[in-house]
Design an enzyme around this catalytic site. Structure first.
Site, PDB file in Angstrom:
ATOM      1  CG  ASN A 132      -1.486   1.233   1.644  1.00 24.70           C
ATOM      2  OD1 ASN A 132      -2.419   1.715   1.001  1.00 24.70           O
ATOM      3  ND2 ASN A 132      -0.944   1.844   2.691  1.00 24.70           N
ATOM      4  CB  THR A 139      -4.785   9.975   3.612  1.00 28.62           C
ATOM      5  OG1 THR A 139      -4.367  10.181   2.262  1.00 28.62           O
ATOM      6  CG2 THR A 139      -5.747   8.799   3.677  1.00 28.62           C
ATOM      7  CE1 TYR A 171      -0.599   8.157  -6.603  1.00 25.71           C
ATOM      8  CE2 TYR A 171      -2.728   8.635  -7.610  1.00 25.71           C
ATOM      9  CZ  TYR A 171      -1.984   8.116  -6.569  1.00 25.71           C
ATOM     10  OH  TYR A 171      -2.625   7.540  -5.482  1.00 25.71           O
TER      11      TYR A 171
HETATM   12  N1  NAD Z   1      -5.780   9.150  -0.175  1.00 26.57           N
HETATM   13  C1  NAD Z   1      -6.113   9.119  -1.453  1.00 26.57           C
HETATM   14  O1  NAD Z   1      -6.810   9.989  -1.969  1.00 26.57           O
HETATM   15  C2  NAD Z   1      -5.672   7.950  -2.303  1.00 26.57           C
HETATM   16  C3  NAD Z   1      -6.422   7.655  -3.452  1.00 26.57           C
HETATM   17  C4  NAD Z   1      -6.023   6.588  -4.242  1.00 26.57           C
HETATM   18  C5  NAD Z   1      -4.924   5.845  -3.901  1.00 26.57           C
HETATM   19  N2  NAD Z   1      -4.219   6.166  -2.792  1.00 26.57           N
HETATM   20  C6  NAD Z   1      -3.060   5.340  -2.480  1.00 26.57           C
HETATM   21  O2  NAD Z   1      -3.225   4.817  -1.191  1.00 26.57           O
HETATM   22  C7  NAD Z   1      -1.948   4.452  -0.666  1.00 26.57           C
HETATM   23  C8  NAD Z   1      -1.825   4.959   0.758  1.00 26.57           C
HETATM   24  O3  NAD Z   1      -1.809   6.366   0.716  1.00 26.57           O
HETATM   25  P1  NAD Z   1      -2.559   7.260   1.805  1.00 26.57           P
HETATM   26  O4  NAD Z   1      -3.662   7.951   1.119  1.00 26.57           O
HETATM   27  O5  NAD Z   1      -2.845   6.464   3.013  1.00 26.57           O
HETATM   28  O6  NAD Z   1      -1.443   8.381   2.047  1.00 26.57           O
HETATM   29  P2  NAD Z   1      -0.440   8.605   3.273  1.00 26.57           P
HETATM   30  O7  NAD Z   1       0.530   9.611   2.777  1.00 26.57           O
HETATM   31  O8  NAD Z   1      -1.220   8.876   4.500  1.00 26.57           O
HETATM   32  O9  NAD Z   1       0.271   7.182   3.458  1.00 26.57           O
HETATM   33  C9  NAD Z   1       1.303   6.735   2.619  1.00 26.57           C
HETATM   34  C10 NAD Z   1       2.289   5.957   3.455  1.00 26.57           C
HETATM   35  O10 NAD Z   1       3.313   5.433   2.594  1.00 26.57           O
HETATM   36  C11 NAD Z   1       4.554   5.609   3.260  1.00 26.57           C
HETATM   37  N3  NAD Z   1       5.661   5.618   2.296  1.00 26.57           N
HETATM   38  C12 NAD Z   1       5.994   6.571   1.405  1.00 26.57           C
HETATM   39  N4  NAD Z   1       7.107   6.229   0.737  1.00 26.57           N
HETATM   40  C13 NAD Z   1       7.480   5.011   1.217  1.00 26.57           C
HETATM   41  C14 NAD Z   1       8.554   4.132   0.925  1.00 26.57           C
HETATM   42  N5  NAD Z   1       9.483   4.441   0.003  1.00 26.57           N
HETATM   43  N6  NAD Z   1       8.634   2.954   1.599  1.00 26.57           N
HETATM   44  C15 NAD Z   1       7.716   2.638   2.559  1.00 26.57           C
HETATM   45  N7  NAD Z   1       6.681   3.445   2.883  1.00 26.57           N
HETATM   46  C16 NAD Z   1       6.563   4.617   2.209  1.00 26.57           C
HETATM   47  C17 NAD Z   1       4.410   6.952   3.976  1.00 26.57           C
HETATM   48  O11 NAD Z   1       5.372   7.121   4.989  1.00 26.57           O
HETATM   49  C18 NAD Z   1       2.980   6.828   4.497  1.00 26.57           C
HETATM   50  O12 NAD Z   1       2.938   6.192   5.762  1.00 26.57           O
HETATM   51  C19 NAD Z   1      -0.923   5.032  -1.642  1.00 26.57           C
HETATM   52  O13 NAD Z   1      -0.465   3.991  -2.493  1.00 26.57           O
HETATM   53  C20 NAD Z   1      -1.723   6.045  -2.427  1.00 26.57           C
HETATM   54  O14 NAD Z   1      -1.181   6.268  -3.703  1.00 26.57           O
HETATM   55  C21 NAD Z   1      -4.565   7.197  -1.979  1.00 26.57           C
END
Ligand code: NAD
Length: 252
Positions: A91, A192, A157
């Site tokens: 994730n 988030t 992205y």
């Molecule tokens: N929130 C949204 O709108 C949304 C929508 C679609 C997809 N996503 C995806 O959901 C996933 C989680 O994102 P989120 O929304 O919880 O954001 P977030 O920023 O709260 O969490 C992302 C996490 O990934 C960790 N991270 C970043 N780079 C890293 C690395 N190199 N190695 C290990 N960990 C790493 C960060 O420290 C953080 O804890 C991501 O893949 C994001 O692309 C989010």
């Protein structure tokens, strides 16, 4: 009191969650722990990760998903601490927020592709032997609605999340026969930190933002289903389900 409470149908299973220190990963960790799942959080955010690990009576491992050895170490942590692995939530991810014009920066491009694509590839490679040792299990990779729609505001992205969906569609049928289900979670904008840079634009246009709990509900629905290679959309106001891709024309 910890979130590790009562026995449920998944009680005693072991989950690895990359990007588990914040946002969606942390919320999934809490939900799983509430069902009696033992959780390993793998993240570059040590403070956040340790905090969530304490809360869910789990384990934190410092892991940069761009490094194959870090993913391997995260799996080893699950095996050493909890005896095996049943579920991997791959994730960890970052937004990019630049185009391919004057604002393009090859280093930022490589970083984004590496976290969002290599991180899933290395994660799958690392977890497969441990899941096989349990006779099967689940891999859920976080892609995005950006994989299924056009994202002119963040083309890199859109590209790396589409790659995750392509990977999952290939891995689903490849590993289903051995009892390993690989699926993708594709949320729309969710509440988030990642949406920080575009939050005001979303609010200005009135685009609804998903509560993280809805994304967690969709994640749990994937676990409760039986398909593989599916990309589950998560969109405000709709129940989540696998996106039905149109058949492409074959040769005649
Ligand atoms: N929130 C949204 O709108 C949304 C929508 C679609 C997809 N996503 C995806 O959901 C996933 C989680 O994102 P989120 O929304 O919880 O954001 P977030 O920023 O709260 O969490 C992302 C996490 O990934 C960790 N991270 C970043 N780079 C890293 C690395 N190199 N190695 C290990 N960990 C790493 C960060 O420290 C953080 O804890 C991501 O893949 C994001 O692309 C989010």
């Amino acid at each position: 009191m910890t979130a590790f409470q009562e026995a449920g149908p998944r009680a005693g299973k072991v989950a690895l969650i990359t990007g588990g220190a914040n946002g969606i990963g942390a919320a999934v960790a809490r939900r799983l722990a509430g069902e009696g799942v033992r959780v390993v959080l793998a993240d570059v955010d040590e403070d956040g990760g340790r905090k969530v690990a304490d809360e869910v009576d789990g384990e934190f491992v410092l892991c940069d998903v761009r490094e194959p050895g870090d993913s391997a170490r995260a799996v080893q942590t699950a095996v050493d601490r909890f005896g095996g692995l049943d579920l991997a939530f791959l994730n960890a991810g970052v937004a990019s927020g630049f185009g391919l014009g004057d604002d393009f920066d090859p280093d930022r491009y490589r970083r984004a592709m590496s976290i969002n694509v290599d991180g899933v590839v290395y994660g799958v490679h690392a977890v497969l032997p441990a899941l096989r040792a349990r006779g099967g299990g689940d891999i859920v990779a976080t892609a995005s609605m950006a994989a299924l729609t056009s994202t002119p505001f963040d083309p890199v992205y859109g590209a790396n999340k589409a790659a995750v969906v392509g990977l999952v569609r290939a891995l689903g049928p490849a590993h289903q026969p051995e009892g390993i289900r690989v699926n993708a979670l594709c949320p729309s904008f969710a509440e988030t930190d990642i949406i920080g840079p575009i939050r005001s634009e979303l609010e200005r246009t009135g685009f609804p933002i998903l509560p993280v709990s809805h994304v967690v509900d969709a994640f749990m629905a994937i676990l409760d289903a039986d398909g593989a290679g599916d990309a589950w959309y998560v969109v405000p106001g709709r129940p989540s389900e696998p996106f039905r891709f149109r058949g492409v024309p074959g040769p005649r």
